[in-house]
Design a protein around this motif. Structure first.
Motif, short mmCIF file in Angstrom:
data_model
loop_
_atom_site.label_atom_id
_atom_site.label_comp_id
_atom_site.label_asym_id
_atom_site.label_seq_id
_atom_site.Cartn_x
_atom_site.Cartn_y
_atom_site.Cartn_z
N GLY A 21 -17.86 40.71 -84.26
CA GLY A 21 -16.74 40.21 -83.47
C GLY A 21 -15.76 41.32 -83.17
N THR A 22 -15.00 41.16 -82.09
CA THR A 22 -13.95 42.14 -81.78
C THR A 22 -12.62 41.41 -81.63
N MET A 23 -11.55 42.16 -81.83
CA MET A 23 -10.21 41.59 -81.63
C MET A 23 -10.02 41.20 -80.17
N GLY A 24 -10.59 42.02 -79.27
CA GLY A 24 -10.45 41.73 -77.85
C GLY A 24 -11.01 40.35 -77.52
N ALA A 25 -12.20 40.06 -78.04
CA ALA A 25 -12.82 38.76 -77.78
C ALA A 25 -11.96 37.65 -78.36
N ALA A 26 -11.42 37.88 -79.57
CA ALA A 26 -10.57 36.87 -80.21
C ALA A 26 -9.36 36.59 -79.33
N ASN A 27 -8.75 37.67 -78.82
CA ASN A 27 -7.58 37.48 -77.95
C ASN A 27 -7.94 36.70 -76.71
N GLY A 46 -9.27 36.46 -101.99
CA GLY A 46 -9.85 36.30 -100.66
C GLY A 46 -10.27 37.67 -100.14
N LYS A 47 -11.47 37.73 -99.56
CA LYS A 47 -11.97 39.02 -99.12
C LYS A 47 -11.47 39.39 -97.72
N GLY A 48 -11.03 38.35 -96.95
CA GLY A 48 -10.68 38.59 -95.56
C GLY A 48 -9.35 39.32 -95.40
N THR A 49 -9.31 40.22 -94.42
CA THR A 49 -8.04 40.86 -94.07
C THR A 49 -7.33 39.98 -93.06
N LEU A 50 -6.10 40.35 -92.74
CA LEU A 50 -5.33 39.58 -91.76
C LEU A 50 -6.10 39.51 -90.44
N LYS A 51 -6.69 40.65 -90.09
CA LYS A 51 -7.47 40.75 -88.86
C LYS A 51 -8.66 39.78 -88.90
N ASP A 52 -9.31 39.74 -90.05
CA ASP A 52 -10.48 38.86 -90.19
C ASP A 52 -10.08 37.40 -90.03
N VAL A 53 -8.96 37.03 -90.67
CA VAL A 53 -8.52 35.63 -90.61
C VAL A 53 -8.23 35.26 -89.17
N TYR A 54 -7.52 36.15 -88.46
CA TYR A 54 -7.18 35.87 -87.07
C TYR A 54 -8.44 35.72 -86.23
N MET A 55 -9.37 36.65 -86.43
CA MET A 55 -10.59 36.65 -85.63
C MET A 55 -11.39 35.38 -85.88
N ALA A 56 -11.53 35.01 -87.15
CA ALA A 56 -12.31 33.81 -87.48
C ALA A 56 -11.67 32.57 -86.88
N THR A 57 -10.32 32.48 -86.99
CA THR A 57 -9.63 31.30 -86.45
C THR A 57 -9.82 31.23 -84.95
N ALA A 58 -9.67 32.38 -84.28
CA ALA A 58 -9.80 32.40 -82.83
C ALA A 58 -11.22 32.00 -82.41
N TYR A 59 -12.22 32.56 -83.09
CA TYR A 59 -13.60 32.21 -82.75
C TYR A 59 -13.85 30.72 -82.99
N ALA A 60 -13.19 30.17 -84.00
CA ALA A 60 -13.39 28.75 -84.31
C ALA A 60 -12.82 27.84 -83.23
N LEU A 61 -11.95 28.39 -82.36
CA LEU A 61 -11.35 27.56 -81.31
C LEU A 61 -12.25 27.46 -80.07
N THR A 62 -13.39 28.19 -80.09
CA THR A 62 -14.27 28.19 -78.91
C THR A 62 -14.68 26.79 -78.46
N PRO A 63 -15.11 25.89 -79.38
CA PRO A 63 -15.53 24.56 -78.91
C PRO A 63 -14.42 23.83 -78.17
N TYR A 64 -13.17 24.07 -78.57
CA TYR A 64 -12.05 23.42 -77.90
C TYR A 64 -12.06 23.78 -76.41
N VAL A 65 -12.22 25.09 -76.13
CA VAL A 65 -12.25 25.53 -74.74
C VAL A 65 -13.47 24.96 -74.03
N LEU A 66 -14.64 25.09 -74.69
CA LEU A 66 -15.89 24.70 -74.03
C LEU A 66 -15.94 23.21 -73.73
N LEU A 67 -15.30 22.39 -74.57
CA LEU A 67 -15.35 20.94 -74.31
C LEU A 67 -14.18 20.48 -73.45
#
Lengths: 221, 499
Positions: free
Chosen positions: A43-49, A107-128
């Motif tokens: 994953g990239t931050m750009g994609a998350a944004n 927790g192993k995740g960095t701030l960046k990781d948490v943001y990226m995971a949360t953003a990626y998790a919002l994909t179904p919201y957009v798609l539906l």
């Protein structure tokens, strides 16, 4: 690297496109997907944004174009900035409080990781939600059940992905993840409370000095 | 000089226009409209006046020897108006030809075999087609029935029945009679509903008492409290009605002021009810809002007068099933059609014509409305404007099934008031009947009427699908076939390359 060369770097664009496409893999294979998202740097931050911006655009489009039967918008009180903040603010506070808590509890995740995971998790919201805007204009109130099921699905799916994401990036068990989600929500409330407190105090402070200034100017003239 | 004045007034107009000050409203000295409606969101929308005052009659205008004192009730039968002059223990009978109002009779006593032959604080009158009068003679604890020449016929007295508390004095305040001469009365401190008498004067029970409803937390609270505590709590009494009217079909319209303010917007309070002969509320409330009068109000406050929701003192039902309720919080009148849609609201507190001090009763004569003001001791007679009349016409035309004519009338209404949702719905329904589904959709959407919109849209959608079925299949075919062909070509190319 200068901005121009960054913009014309084909490899970077390719990587961004690939990481965006990877969101489709994540939402269908959440466990592997979220693991590889951070651990394999898929994953990239750009994609998350871009996904977060897509969520904002979806919300605004839905506000404007959803059929009136499913859309109780009182236009005089609509504020675009407020609409955007109603997504961004919870997101930012969630990410910060989740990271703040999990970083204290292995927790192993960095701030960046948490943001990226949360953003990626919002994909179904957009798609539906995007197709739902079109759908809403082609159904009647009797068929509202379809619309409501899709709406619920988009939220439940995203919610489930957030839980999976947190499990994978922090390397937590399910129970621990759920516990930390609850604690994150509590932490979010505390953050909101502190923010309110801070702004009220600042407002009062500013108010004190403005009234002092006014009083003095009244006396002088 | 003249030029300068012209220029100045032009400038003033421009400033007013720029500042958005409505010139028309500024002219009459009020910064808000006299008549208004509520839109879908519950915002007040200024509206053209539905009614204009035609006559304002005080005791002096009527040529009365004694000033009216605290008149409590009004009744209209044909061209005759009866005013119950409570403070003077008499009833004033007026005749009208539409413009002049002349006193034809002052009823302060009658003849017959009963005692007393005068009234004491009468508070209501009902007169049937033949002129037979029923008078609620409150402080004499009776309802007297007189023929049209004031001969005593019958009196309806305190019910001798175990269901009626005998220690209480019987103070009948309002009543109506049905075609067969049965009397339905309301009395002070009676909260069991309407007191029903047969035509021969016998009491046959109560109808229309609303059952006492407990909410779940009240139930739990009562379960937890001791007997003594329960006795101390506010007793849960059923509703006491404040006024009653009977419509052409024999249904009762009642209003009540005893309700919980918080239940109004949820539909639980039911301040206006239409009761059938069993006493069940059959009022239709299909409007955007419940039939509660104002949908926005400042929270009720016991120390500040005229706050809180609308409180109705009287109701009258027009021949077209449109009913008008009279509110004493802000002295306003609210008109509703038989579907429960608010048609208009107007009125207010004041001494200007069209405003009231303390309205006590409302009646109708044809489309005209008569409002009795007990404090000003005056009668206001209002007649519908062109706008108000068109609303009535459109409603009646639709009820008769003349959809096209009705739509044309609604269009006229719309020309005068673009905020009138009912007009959009009315036109939409006519378009739907005519099969113009797209236009019907547009009109229903304007009024945010989702049920009717869906109905129209269903037809529009199937029409659209039928018309474009070729395109739909064509596009579907292309979407499916093109990738197949492309895949085949690629495969062939691969094979050629590999060969």
């Amino acid at each position: 690297m200068s901005i121009l060369s960054r913009l014309t770097d084909r490899q970077r664009w390719g990587r961004l496109g690939g990481s965006l496409k990877y969101a489709l893999h994540v939402i269908t294979h959440p466990f592997d997907g979220f693991w590889d998202l951070t651990h394999e740097k898929r994953g990239t931050m750009g994609a998350a944004n871009i996904i977060v911006i897509a969520v904002l655009i979806t919300r605004l489009l839905a506000l404007e174009h959803t059929a009136f039967m499913f859309n109780e918008v009182y236009w005089p009180s609509v504020n675009i900035l407020q609409q955007c903040l109603s997504v961004l603010l919870p997101l930012v506070i969630f990410v910060i409080s989740n990271w703040g808590l999990t970083t204290l509890f292995e927790g192993k995740g960095t701030l960046k990781d948490v943001y990226m995971a949360t953003a990626y998790a919002l994909t179904p919201y957009v798609l539906l939600q995007l197709p739902m805007i079109v759908l809403s204009n082609w159904i009647t109130v009797d068929e509202a059940a379809f619309y409501n099921i899709l709406a619920t699905l988009s939220l439940v799916w995203s919610g489930g992905l957030i839980i999976c994401g947190m499990m994978m990036i922090h390397d937590y068990s399910l129970a621990k993840t759920l516990l930390f989600i609850v604690m994150t929500i509590a932490a979010m409330l505390i953050v909101v409370f502190l923010l309110l407190l801070f702004f009220t105090l600042v407002g009062d402070g500013v108010g004190y000095f403005t009234s002092l200034y006014k009083e003095i100017t009244f006396r002088l003239y | 000089m003249k030029n300068a004045i012209l220029r100045l007034s032009a400038l003033l107009t421009a400033v007013c226009l720029l500042a958005g000050i409505p010139l028309a409203y500024a002219a009459d000295g009020f910064d808000y409209a006299y008549t208004y409606t509520y839109d879908y969101w519950g915002d007040q929308r200024q509206s053209p006046d539905a009614y204009r005052t035609r006559a304002f009659l005080t005791s002096a205008d009527l040529g009365l020897d004694k000033q009216m004192v605290n008149p409590q009730s009004l009744f209209v039968q044909g061209n005759t108006i009866y005013i119950v002059d409570t403070g003077n223990n008499r009833i004033i009978q007026l005749e009208t030809d539409g413009t002049n109002y002349t006193i034809s009779r002052i009823i302060d006593s009658f003849t017959g075999d009963t005692e007393p032959l005068t009234f004491n604080g009468p508070s209501d009158i009902y007169v049937d087609d033949e002129g037979t009068m029923y008078i609620a003679d409150t402080n004499n604890n009776r309802i007297v029935k007189l023929d049209k020449d004031l001969n005593y016929l019958l009196s309806f007295t305190k019910p001798v029945d175990p269901t009626f508390d005998q220690s209480m004095s019987y103070l009948p305040t309002k009543m109506v009679a049905d075609v067969s001469g049965r009397v339905f009365a309301l009395a002070q401190n009676v909260n069991k509903g309407l007191i029903k008498y047969e035509a021969d004067g016998t009491f046959t029970g109560f109808i229309g008492a609303s059952p006492v409803k407990y909410t779940w937390y009240e139930l739990i609270w009562r379960l937890l409290s001791t007997k003594e505590q329960r006795a101390q709590q506010v007793s849960f009494v059923p509703t006491e009605y404040d006024n009653i009217a009977i419509d052409e079909k024999g249904f009762f319209y009642v209003v009540t002021q005893t309700f919980d303010e918080n239940e109004l917007m949820g539909g639980g309070a039911e301040p206006v009810r239409r009761l059938n002969s069993l006493g069940t509320n059959i009022l239709i409330e299909n409007g955007n809002w419940w039939v509660v009068g104002d949908v926005q109000w400042a929270a009720g406050n016991t120390t500040i007068s005229r706050t809180g929701p609308s409180k109705f003192v009287d109701i009258t039902v027009l021949d077209n099933d449109i009913y008008v309720v009279l509110d004493e919080t802000h002295n306003r009148l609210f008109g509703y059609d038989h579907q429960g849609n608010m048609l208009w609201a107007f009125g207010g507190l004041g001494n200007a014509v069209g405003y009231f001090n303390k309205p006590s009763s409302i009646e109708h004569m044809g489309y005209d409305l008569l409002v009795l003001d007990s404090q000003a001791a005056a009668l206001t007679i209002m007649t519908p404007t062109n706008y108000g009349q068109q609303i009535y016409n459109a409603t009646e035309q639709y009820d008769r099934g003349e959809y096209d004519v009705s739509a044309a009338t609604w269009l006229e209404v719309l020309k005068q008031n673009g905020n009138y949702d009912l007009a959009y719905i009315g036109i939409g329904r006519a378009k739907l009947q005519q099969g113009e589904y797209k236009e019907a959709c547009d009109y229903f959407k304007m009024a945010r009427d989702d049920k009717n919109y869906s109905e129209a849209f269903r037809y529009y959608r199937s029409e659209l699908v039928e018309k474009n079925i070729g395109w739909i299949f064509g596009i579907a075919a292309i979407v499916l076939v093109v990738p197949m062909i492309v895949g085949r070509i690629r495969k062939i190319k691969e094979e050629v390359d590999n060969a």
